[in-house]
Design a protein around this motif. Sequence first.
Motif, short mmCIF file in Angstrom:
data_model
loop_
_atom_site.label_atom_id
_atom_site.label_comp_id
_atom_site.label_asym_id
_atom_site.label_seq_id
_atom_site.Cartn_x
_atom_site.Cartn_y
_atom_site.Cartn_z
N ALA A 108 -33.40 29.56 106.43
CA ALA A 108 -32.49 28.23 106.85
C ALA A 108 -31.48 28.74 108.10
N HIS A 109 -31.48 29.72 108.16
CA HIS A 109 -30.01 30.21 108.91
C HIS A 109 -30.41 31.37 109.22
N ALA A 110 -30.32 31.30 110.74
CA ALA A 110 -30.89 33.37 111.74
C ALA A 110 -29.84 34.14 110.04
N LEU A 111 -30.21 34.94 110.11
CA LEU A 111 -30.05 36.03 109.00
C LEU A 111 -29.51 37.57 109.92
N THR A 112 -28.09 38.23 109.58
CA THR A 112 -27.54 38.86 110.62
C THR A 112 -28.55 40.37 110.13
N ASP A 113 -28.49 41.40 111.04
CA ASP A 113 -28.90 42.08 110.95
C ASP A 113 -29.07 43.22 109.73
N ALA A 114 -27.43 43.38 109.45
CA ALA A 114 -27.85 44.01 107.58
C ALA A 114 -28.49 43.28 106.66
N GLN A 115 -28.06 41.78 106.95
CA GLN A 115 -29.51 41.36 105.72
C GLN A 115 -30.96 41.94 105.88
N LEU A 116 -31.01 41.34 107.60
CA LEU A 116 -32.65 42.24 107.65
C LEU A 116 -33.20 43.67 107.13
N ALA A 117 -31.44 44.69 107.37
CA ALA A 117 -31.79 45.27 107.22
C ALA A 117 -32.43 45.91 105.87
#
Length: 184
Positions: free
Chosen positions: A121-130
Amino acid sequence: MEISAGIQASLPGRYASALFDLAAEKGTVTAVESDLEKLSAALAESADMRAVTTNPELSRKAQGAAMEGVARLLGLSDLTGNFLGVLAANRRLGALPAIVRAFRAIAAAQRGEVSAEVASAHALTDAQLAALKEKLTAREGRTVKLDAKVDPDLLGGLVVTIGSKRIDGSIRTRLNSLAHAMKG
């Protein structure tokens, strides 16, 4: 690594497979993959380019000349430029997006990777993507390449698609399930 028969059976898959074989023979798979990413971005951004690839009123020669210009403008390799010429000559430029997807799948399979599309729903942070990539890699047993996109209709949570598998943890789906259960 065996390439999926489903990819090879489709028209875009046959073209992508032929391009991959030529690129592998020349040792330029990474360069061609980069070229195809540039082409894909150009198709997404330019209505004129999409029109050139899909307009049946344009002659093969006109499409070939246009693709030659695009190849020069984007700085594409000779192999990719020649490939675009073949597509124009065979009236297959309309299949270019599907060919790019098939090439990506073939290249990923050769590297032992699997692609996953993640909608949130919202853009994921780099940490969340990792963190997500790490968990999916552990689950799949091979390296996962994430393609993240934003879909505000999800309200919250994630929808992850890996091949034919879908993991739907979106709030929208949970609310729909709850509404369905309440109807009885």
